[in-house]
Design an enzyme around this catalytic site. Structure first.
Site, PDB file in Angstrom:
ATOM      1  N   ASP A  25       0.872  -1.333  -0.001  1.00  0.00           N
ATOM      2  CA  ASP A  25       0.005  -0.107   0.050  1.00  0.00           C
ATOM      3  C   ASP A  25       0.850   1.230  -0.011  1.00  0.00           C
ATOM      4  O   ASP A  25       0.314   2.347  -0.125  1.00  0.00           O
ATOM      5  CB  ASP A  25      -0.934   0.064   1.044  1.00  0.00           C
ATOM      6  CG  ASP A  25      -0.310  -0.293   2.694  1.00  0.00           C
ATOM      7  OD1 ASP A  25       0.974  -0.161   2.891  1.00  0.00           O
ATOM      8  OD2 ASP A  25      -1.177  -0.125   3.368  1.00  0.00           O
ATOM      9  N   SER A  26       2.000   1.110  -0.043  1.00  0.00           N
ATOM     10  CA  SER A  26       3.127   2.174  -0.054  1.00  0.00           C
ATOM     11  C   SER A  26       2.875   2.810  -1.436  1.00  0.00           C
ATOM     12  O   SER A  26       3.328   3.921  -1.699  1.00  0.00           O
ATOM     13  CB  SER A  26       4.631   1.828   0.133  1.00  0.00           C
ATOM     14  OG  SER A  26       5.016   0.596  -0.570  1.00  0.00           O
ATOM     15  N   ASP A  64      -0.946  -5.798  -0.237  1.00  0.00           N
ATOM     16  CA  ASP A  64      -1.573  -5.453   1.109  1.00  0.00           C
ATOM     17  C   ASP A  64      -3.068  -5.111   0.980  1.00  0.00           C
ATOM     18  O   ASP A  64      -3.820  -4.794   0.255  1.00  0.00           O
ATOM     19  CB  ASP A  64      -0.903  -4.033   1.132  1.00  0.00           C
ATOM     20  CG  ASP A  64       0.245  -4.000   1.967  1.00  0.00           C
ATOM     21  OD1 ASP A  64       0.446  -4.927   2.772  1.00  0.00           O
ATOM     22  OD2 ASP A  64       1.227  -3.337   1.771  1.00  0.00           O
ATOM     23  N   LYS A  93      -1.413  -9.435   2.534  1.00  0.00           N
ATOM     24  CA  LYS A  93      -0.539  -9.153   3.736  1.00  0.00           C
ATOM     25  C   LYS A  93      -1.736  -8.017   4.461  1.00  0.00           C
ATOM     26  O   LYS A  93      -2.254  -7.107   4.224  1.00  0.00           O
ATOM     27  CB  LYS A  93       0.549  -8.331   3.260  1.00  0.00           C
ATOM     28  CG  LYS A  93       1.355  -7.805   4.589  1.00  0.00           C
ATOM     29  CD  LYS A  93       2.870  -7.656   4.094  1.00  0.00           C
ATOM     30  CE  LYS A  93       3.117  -6.155   3.579  1.00  0.00           C
ATOM     31  NZ  LYS A  93       2.548  -4.932   4.345  1.00  0.00           N
ATOM     32  N   GLU A  95      -1.568  -6.025   8.126  1.00  0.00           N
ATOM     33  CA  GLU A  95      -0.920  -5.039   9.295  1.00  0.00           C
ATOM     34  C   GLU A  95      -1.592  -5.638  10.315  1.00  0.00           C
ATOM     35  O   GLU A  95      -2.639  -5.288  10.647  1.00  0.00           O
ATOM     36  CB  GLU A  95      -0.848  -3.712   9.094  1.00  0.00           C
ATOM     37  CG  GLU A  95      -0.041  -3.460   7.778  1.00  0.00           C
ATOM     38  CD  GLU A  95       0.301  -1.938   7.784  1.00  0.00           C
ATOM     39  OE1 GLU A  95       0.017  -1.213   8.656  1.00  0.00           O
ATOM     40  OE2 GLU A  95       0.871  -1.567   6.668  1.00  0.00           O
ATOM     41  N   GLU A 162       8.827  -4.890  10.381  1.00  0.00           N
ATOM     42  CA  GLU A 162       9.317  -3.734   9.808  1.00  0.00           C
ATOM     43  C   GLU A 162      10.009  -2.631  11.140  1.00  0.00           C
ATOM     44  O   GLU A 162       9.068  -2.613  12.198  1.00  0.00           O
ATOM     45  CB  GLU A 162       8.296  -2.713   9.106  1.00  0.00           C
ATOM     46  CG  GLU A 162       8.661  -1.600   8.673  1.00  0.00           C
ATOM     47  CD  GLU A 162       7.894  -0.956   7.637  1.00  0.00           C
ATOM     48  OE1 GLU A 162       6.722  -1.552   7.299  1.00  0.00           O
ATOM     49  OE2 GLU A 162       8.022   0.248   7.188  1.00  0.00           O
TER      50      GLU A 162
HETATM   51  O1  KIV Z   1       3.712  -1.377   1.560  1.00  0.00           O
HETATM   52  C1  KIV Z   1       4.838  -1.724   1.571  1.00  0.00           C
HETATM   53  O2  KIV Z   1       5.554  -1.352   0.618  1.00  0.00           O
HETATM   54  C2  KIV Z   1       5.220  -2.468   2.679  1.00  0.00           C
HETATM   55  C3  KIV Z   1       6.582  -3.015   2.828  1.00  0.00           C
HETATM   56  C4  KIV Z   1       7.363  -1.776   3.252  1.00  0.00           C
HETATM   57  C5  KIV Z   1       6.915  -3.918   3.722  1.00  0.00           C
HETATM   58  O3  KIV Z   1       4.453  -2.926   3.588  1.00  0.00           O
END
Ligand code: KIV
Length: 245
Positions: A25-26, A64, A93, A95, A162
């Site tokens: 989600d980055s 994510d 993924k 969190e 992280e």
């Molecule tokens: O969103 C992302 O890129 C991440 C990584 C930094 C692990 O969750």
């Protein structure tokens, strides 16, 4: 594992020996320019997942689950995960663990591989008080160890750690039989993940100390663009060979 968001980069990653692409989600920050990952939506993530899948047809893709998508109950979370899986993800993924154990269990029970994410969980940045190292205090470290155990019990197949101290990351990784993937967590994890634009040095304003730059991408791209503009102004582009007959 490498975080990437589009078909072109996915194709390059797929040519490498990397094991998986994380459609993180980055993307909300790196691609869309938002100040945090809170702006990612299921629709945004699904578009990026589909693009990455087109670029990397055979690679494992972890998507994510965006902000709050695991907090609206099992049914809404399953809908969101289903959308990401149908778009081409191999796994999702999630969190954190506390308060959505039932959702993780439900997704795993529904046949969706779930990767956890502990330590600095960017979707909680405002509660954590910024992007800072987690697990320095003994109680916090204990909590992280417990959460990693909980993730394993719930059926997660791996987890990201992280921004936690290297020693703690090593202890947690040794305690668990599922693989840990570190970012800013030192060398004791089972794998490592970096965001592709960090690895390529594309953002001159953002240089986390833990992210090694394998390319001075920003400078190279700037030089190329400056050269193009200067060639056009000097009437040196296009040259004869670049003109279509
Ligand atoms: O969103 C992302 O890129 C991440 C990584 C930094 C692990 O969750």
């Amino acid at each position: 594992m490498i975080a990437a968001y589009d078909a072109l980069m996915a194709r390059i990653v797929a040519e490498s020996q990397a094991d998986a692409i994380l459609v993180g989600d980055s993307a909300a920050m790196v691609v869309h320019g938002f100040p945090s990952t809170l702006h990612a939506t299921v629709e945004m993530m699904a578009l990026h997942v589909a693009a990455v899948r087109r670029g990397a047809p055979d690679l494992m893709i972890v998507a994510d689950m965006p902000f709050l998508s695991v907090r609206r109950g099992r049914s809404a979370a399953a809908d969101a995960a289903g959308e990401l899986m149908r778009s081409g993800a191999t796994a999702v993924k999630v969190e954190g663990v506390a308060g959505h154990e039932d959702v993780i269990e439900h997704l795993v029970g529904s046949g969706i591989p779930v990767m956890g994410h502990l330590g600095l969980t960017p979707q909680s940045v405002h509660q954590l008080g910024g992007y800072r190292l987690q697990g320095r205090e003994a109680a916090e470290a204990e909590r992280l160890r417990r959460e990693a155990g909980r993730l394993e019990d719930l059926g997660a197949f791996a987890f990201v750690l992280e921004c936690v101290p290297e020693a703690l990351a090593g202890v947690i990784s040794a305690e668990r039989s599922i693989p840990s993937i570190g970012i800013g967590a030192g060398s004791g994890t089972d794998g490592q993940v970096l965001v592709l634009s960090d690895l390529l040095g594309l953002d001159a304003r953002f240089q986390p100390r833990f992210a090694r730059r394998y390319l001075e991408g920003h400078g190279l791209v700037r030089t190329a663009i400056d050269q193009f503009v200067s060639d056009v102004r000097a009437a040196e582009f296009p040259a004869r060979a670049e003109v279509l007959a």
